[in-house]
Design a protein around this motif. Structure first.
Motif, mmCIF file in Angstrom:
data_model
loop_
_atom_site.group_PDB
_atom_site.id
_atom_site.type_symbol
_atom_site.label_atom_id
_atom_site.label_comp_id
_atom_site.label_asym_id
_atom_site.label_seq_id
_atom_site.Cartn_x
_atom_site.Cartn_y
_atom_site.Cartn_z
ATOM 1 N N THR A 144 -3.064 5.185 1.218
ATOM 2 C CA THR A 144 -4.085 4.129 1.312
ATOM 3 C C THR A 144 -3.942 3.361 2.620
ATOM 4 O O THR A 144 -4.941 3.021 3.251
ATOM 5 N N ALA B 247 -6.915 3.160 5.250
ATOM 6 C CA ALA B 247 -7.360 1.829 5.681
ATOM 7 C C ALA B 247 -7.221 1.691 7.195
ATOM 8 O O ALA B 247 -8.125 1.186 7.871
ATOM 9 N N LEU C 258 0.828 -1.196 0.000
ATOM 10 C CA LEU C 258 0.000 0.000 0.000
ATOM 11 C C LEU C 258 0.867 1.254 0.000
ATOM 12 O O LEU C 258 1.960 1.269 0.555
#
Lengths: 219, 223
Positions: free
Chosen positions: B89, B93, B85
């Motif tokens: 992100t 998340a 990632l």
């Protein structure tokens, strides 16, 4: 591949560092409790200045991210000539921050104390300070115990942020090991597990204390 | 100690970008977190034990460990699972998973606050399980749990600052790097604190108004 050996090898070091995590977070809660009591007392006082200060204090320390508070104390204290070790500055900042939350929690406790009790204490001739330390604080603590325990676990978690200003504790050590071994997953999962156990223990102790205190009130 | 506010005005473009990213992370993280929270609460309450147990563990772990460690696990440990990632992100998340655990507890309390008699009545009328959730439980409980949801949403906006540690270029990270390149720590960091403080005050005030409005609506319709 998941390296269990690395976990076993670094566990003693991580556990040692977690002692610092516990020391830092518990001492900041202890100091913060005194700050919170004073801020809360000021907020409930008849003085307008006291109420204003209390509202300002709570709003500021709850309105600014803890990380930013830590950065300010780390970089700006030396600018005004205060040179203390970073661990002291960090614990002081944690204490100031949790003080604001504890003041809000304790406020509910103080308001829950029957006013007759305080009137009675005053009639018996107890001074203002003694009423606060002997009657109001113990009762407020008992009334708000679950929230106080919860705030303590929050501080254990928040203490991980002081790694950012270079204080050696569990998160910092985990970072050091992770960058030198290139196996971050194992190390961070272990560190997380240690935090989880610490907080579990605190919740357990809290629940035990709650049941103890409840017995006493029922009698 | 000198105080030079020009350092901030010179870099206003980067600072605005940082603010925009902070708000984006906050909104995205909260939105996904709400979905996760609702899903977890529904699955915990309305499915069998074997599905509920891991979810209970998820909630306990997310609430019992520091957000920073969770971010480290996702960002640095992600590649281990083939999850490469970007910091952004991973950060969103992380925020969503973290917020989702807290949101799920709020939703759970909300579901339990709707009197069981209503659910029995709805079931007697042949309304399906999901329709009961959507048309009977959610509309009533949302009013009750709105203050708690708003509170958690406000808290999440502060947590976005932690993303600076995994090199997301949000507000804290931008202002901090301006501070360390110009050595103007006092100006930059105090400004940073003021921005968050003002933002939190505004969002909290907005949440209060929303609660009042929804509360008024509740007073109008007899329960």
């Amino acid at each position: 591949m998941f390296d269990v050996n690395l976990i076993i090898k670094s566990l003693p070091m991580l556990l040692q560092a977690s002692v610092w995590t516990v020391i830092y977070s518990l001492s900041s809660v202890a100091i913060g409790f005194c700050i919170g009591t004073l801020v809360c007392a000021a907020g409930l006082s008849s003085s307008r200045l006291g109420r204003g200060f209390s509202a300002f204090y709570v709003s500021f320390f709850r309105g600014v991210p803890l990380l930013v508070q830590l950065l300010i104390s780390y970089y700006c204290l030396p600018l005004i000539g205060v040179n203390v070790p970073s661990s002291v500055a960090a614990v002081g900042t944690l204490a100031l921050c949790t003080g604001a939350y504890l003041a809000e929690i304790l406020r509910g406790g103080f308001l829950g104390i029957p006013p007759g009790l305080i009137e009675a204490a005053r009639m018996v001739g107890l001074g203002r300070a003694r009423i606060l330390t002997r009657i109001e604080v113990p009762l407020a603590v008992r009334l708000t115990l679950p929230s106080l325990v919860n705030e303590t676990t929050m501080m254990v978690k928040a203490s991980s942020l002081i790694s950012v200003v270079g204080v050696l504790e569990l998160t910092r050590l985990a970072q050091n090991i992770a960058t030198s071994t290139f196996q971050p997953l194992e190390i961070y999962l272990t560190a997380g597990a240690i935090y989880f156990v610490i907080n579990g223990a605190i919740s357990l102790i809290g629940r035990f204390a709650e049941s103890r205190f409840r017995l006493e009130t029922a009698r | 100690m000198s105080f030079n506010p020009a350092i901030l005005t010179d870099n206003w473009r980067e600072i605005l970008d940082g603010m925009a990213l902070t708000i984006l992370i906050w909104v995205a993280g909260t939105a996904i977190g709400l979905v996760i929270g609702l899903a977890v609460a529904v699955l915990q309450l309305f499915t069998n034990r074997w599905l509920a147990a891991p979810l209970t563990l998820y909630v306990a772990v997310m609430r019992g460990t520091p957000f920073l460690i969770q971010l480290f696990v996702i960002y640095y440990g992600g590649p281990f699972f083939g999850l490469d990632l970007t910091p952004l992100t991973a950060g969103i998340a992380g925020l969503a998973l973290y917020g989702g655990a807290y949101f799920s507890e709020i939703f759970r309390a909300g579901f339990l606050s709707v009197p069981p008699g209503q659910i029995e009545a709805a079931r007697m009328m042949g309304i399906g399980r999901l329709d009961i959730v959507r048309h009977v439980q959610l509309p009533q409980m949302l009013v009750i749990i709105l203050p708690a949801l708003a509170n958690m949403t406000v808290l999440l906006s502060k947590e976005t600052a932690v993303l600076s540690v995994i090199t997301v270029n949000e507000l804290t990270s931008v202002v901090q790097s301006i501070g360390s390149t110009t050595f103007a720590f006092a100006e930059t960091l105090l400004f940073l604190a003021l921005v968050y403080w003002a933002f939190l005050e505004i969002v909290t005030a907005a949440a209060r108004r929303l609660e009042k409005r929804v509360g008024r609506f509740m007073l109008r319709t007899p329960s």
